[in-house]
Scaffold this motif. Structure first.
Motif, PDB file in Angstrom:
ATOM      1  N   GLY A 132      86.255  35.605  30.046  1.00 52.67           N
ATOM      2  CA  GLY A 132      85.521  36.758  30.179  1.00 52.67           C
ATOM      3  C   GLY A 132      83.958  36.680  29.655  1.00 52.67           C
ATOM      4  O   GLY A 132      83.431  37.639  29.828  1.00 52.67           O
TER       5      GLY A 132
ATOM      6  N   GLY B 162      85.250  45.783  31.477  1.00 53.21           N
ATOM      7  CA  GLY B 162      85.403  45.305  32.641  1.00 53.21           C
ATOM      8  C   GLY B 162      84.937  46.134  33.897  1.00 53.21           C
ATOM      9  O   GLY B 162      84.921  47.456  33.442  1.00 53.21           O
TER      10      GLY B 162
ATOM     11  N   GLU C  37      79.733  42.496  38.728  1.00 52.06           N
ATOM     12  CA  GLU C  37      80.485  42.604  37.485  1.00 52.06           C
ATOM     13  C   GLU C  37      79.681  41.933  36.412  1.00 52.06           C
ATOM     14  O   GLU C  37      80.056  42.207  35.128  1.00 52.06           O
TER      15      GLU C  37
END
Length: 667
Positions: free
Chosen positions: A205, A663, A609
């Motif tokens: 991540g 997220g 993102e």
């Protein structure tokens, strides 16, 4: 990307002062350019009803805007984040529902053999293997090329200039920097200029650099060999004692904004190249008029004490070899960068690309100085969507245009072509090479519109619009105002919305209007114009870089230079900005940089993102206004030690990556 008058603080106060055919590095097989193109065309038919697919299609602009304009463009969603406030302090701030992490800093090692960063023991050898200084433009292209679900990218970053008094202890302590600046410092500065290509990967991540990647590469002013193509290649005005062919150029510098092509190459714009040359031309030299038009010599850096090519008295043609657009293949670290003379010579601010409806490539670029012009280039060759390598010469030939803005909201693109419209022997142009070497003078003759510092020029992938940031122009007088430059003594700038005729980026005509007139709307004398719903934190001054995210939303990054106390009283940053409907002209503040920095390089991943931002020259521009008692900001006593906040380290320009907490899409 400050104006030339503010740029002098970046350097010591010195008054005197073939493309490679090697096989590219290979990765696993990816879709061909043709497959990507066809998939995108198929998806665009669905954009009318699927916002999810709209996001995917908009991601094409991240890799060179490989998308023709659709007459049925999807609607653009709104922004969803918690706005931050104006202010100025020693650190960065991001919307509280997001987080920002430092990815790369000046001096971070890029190769296996690179030494750790040590500001007290800098060397040319170390800097050539480390991330350069003052990161500006950011580009992304996936590994492998064309993989729309990649978790690896090549990050392409410009290193515009160096703030030597913030880099070197010896200069901070010197009584006279003109005598303290050494040839070794000059060479370190040359090695810190240029660009970096760095492989990055998403792991657990988090985005992080791959230090030992075979793709990692430094492109510098010191030693990177380049070639030049197009009409000016080999011309006598580019020939020097070191290069009698006029085709082999060492280095690039003052690389400001840039662009990415549809075939995954990286475009570096050479901006304030005039500041790197010192001493005078020989008496009555043929380049005297040309150099005066570009402000040469600018005397920002005394590099001539280390390299005679920057000494005009010894190499009077060298300055003609800079001010171009440079193309780099990030997938082949052995390749030789190419300067494309067809795109003209000026103080280029950016070179953003889009594929036209007929398959040709269009490149937009501004000339970042007061009263200069905006240009677009239309290639002769169409982009080959089935073969990446076939596009190597797309930028080698085409037509360069300069814009004229009319009072009624119309405009024309005027071709800069030898033998037409006064660009012939009657005005001392004897070839297309002359027209391109003296692009500014050619544009003068065509009566193009002088603008308030045209910086980034960004084509929208959906609707045929082009957004142009005019940063400011404090020198414009009342009798010099016009519709597109409506304010005298303009400290705040404006953003222009250009509508290409029929959404065709090759068109010769356009309509235009102002998206916003920047500055504080609470002060009537400024004459700012914003959406009435803009909050007290939603306005900004001096837009510089603009970016369009994968959902088609516009973002504006600012650079007020040393004038921020007067222009806005707040630090630079990035703002979300509405472009249509009820939210047109509505700004929302998203990110703020540390004192003395400017905000550069906004670039989104295709899924929206992650947002990569370049924080350039922290503790530099106007930092004395923040320092107690107005004292200078130096290596020994900087206004901030961002991002390390280590008393043993100076401030370090850095790339930051922003993600949404938990997220999801940024913004």
């Amino acid at each position: 990307m400050t104006d030339a008058t503010n740029r002098r603080a970046a350097a010591p106060d010195c008054e005197a002062f073939e493309r490679s055919d090697d096989t590219p590095v290979q990765r696993k097989m990816a879709p061909s350019l043709g497959e990507i193109w066809q998939a995108r065309l198929n998806r665009r038919d669905l954009l009318r009803t699927s916002s999810r697919l709209a996001v995917s299609a908009a991601a094409l602009s991240s890799f060179g805007a490989l998308a023709a304009c659709s007459d049925d463009a999807p609607s653009i969603p709104g922004f969803e984040f918690e706005e931050i406030s104006h202010g100025v302090d020693e650190t960065h701030h991001v919307a509280p529902d997001h987080e920002a992490e430092v990815l790369l800093r000046w001096g971070d090692p890029l190769t296996a053999d690179a030494p750790p960063f040590d500001p007290e023991d800098q060397s040319v050898e170390a800097q050539l293997q480390q991330f350069g200084y003052n990161n500006d433009f950011i580009g992304l292209t996936p590994l492998p090329f064309g993989d729309e679900n990649a978790d690896r990218f090549l990050l392409c970053v410009n290193h515009e200039f160096t703030n030597d008094n913030l880099m070197h202890r010896a200069l901070a302590a010197a009584e006279d920097m003109r005598t303290a600046y050494t040839p070794d410092m000059a060479r370190i500065s040359m090695a810190a200029h240029g660009g970096s290509v760095v492989e990055i990967v998403l792991q657990d991540g988090k985005w992080q650099p791959v230090q030992n990647s075979p793709f990692n590469r430094r492109i510098t002013a010191l030693e990177t060999e380049m070639t030049i193509d197009g009409p000016a290649a080999g011309h006598a005005r580019l020939q020097t004692s070191a290069d009698p062919t006029g085709r082999k150029i060492i280095g690039t510098f003052n690389n400001c904004a840039g662009g990415m092509t549809p075939w995954g190459t990286y475009l570096m714009a050479e901006e304030n190249f005039h500041g790197y040359f010192g001493n005078a031309l020989p008496p009555e030299h043929a380049e005297t008029r040309n150099y005066e038009r570009y402000g040469i010599p600018g005397n920002f850096y005394p590099w001539f004490i280390a390299d005679s090519r920057f000494d005009l008295s010894k190499e009077p043609n060298e300055a003609n070899r800079f001010g171009w657009i440079v193309e780099v293949d990030p997938y082949d670290p052995t390749s030789r960068p190419v300067k494309h003379s067809s795109l003209g010579r000026c103080k280029h601010e950016g070179c953003e690309t889009i594929l036209a409806k007929d398959g040709r490539l269009v490149v937009y670029t501004g000339d970042d100085q007061r009263f200069e012009y905006v240009y677009k280039f239309v290639s002769d060759q169409k982009v080959d969507t089935s073969n990446r390598e076939a596009n190597r010469d797309v930028l080698s030939s085409g037509t360069l245009y300069v814009a004229r803005f009319n009072e009624d909201g119309s405009g024309e693109w005027l071709p800069l072509v030898f033998g037409k419209n006064g660009l012939g022997p009657e005005n001392d142009f004897h070839s297309q090479a002359d027209v391109l070497i003296e692009t500014r003078r050619a544009a003068d003759i065509l009566d193009a519109t002088p603008l308030d510092r045209p910086e980034d020029v960004e084509p929208h992938p959906f609707n045929g619009h082009v957004y142009m940031a005019l940063t400011n122009n404090s020198k414009r007088t009342e009798d010099q105002t016009d519709a597109v430059n409506p304010r005298a003594a303009n400290l705040w700038g404006q953003i222009v919305d250009i509508h290409e005729e029929k959404g065709d980026h090759t068109a010769g005509k356009f309509k235009w209007d102002l998206l916003v007139k920047a500055g504080n709307p609470a002060e009537p004398a400024i004459g700012a114009a914003w959406n009435e719903a803009t909050s007290e934190n939603g306005w900004f001054a001096c837009a510089d870089n603009v970016a369009i995210d994968p959902q088609g939303r516009l973002w504006a990054a600012t650079d007020q230079g040393g004038g921020w106390p007067e222009a806005s009283g707040t630090a630079d940053g990035i703002w979300a900005l509405g472009t249509e409907g009820e939210t047109r002209g509505l700004g929302r503040m998203f990110f703020r940089v540390p004192v003395g920095a400017e905000m550069c390089g906004p670039r989104f991943t295709p899924d929206g993102e992650a947002l990569f931002l370049a924080v350039q020259h922290p503790a530099a521009d106007g930092a004395e206004a923040y320092q107690p008692h107005g004292r200078p900001s130096t290596y020994l006593d900087p206004a901030t030690r961002w991002p390390d906040f280590d008393p043993a380290l100076p401030p370090r320009p850095s790339v930051v990556v922003v993600t949404r907490k938990g997220g999801g899409k940024v913004g």
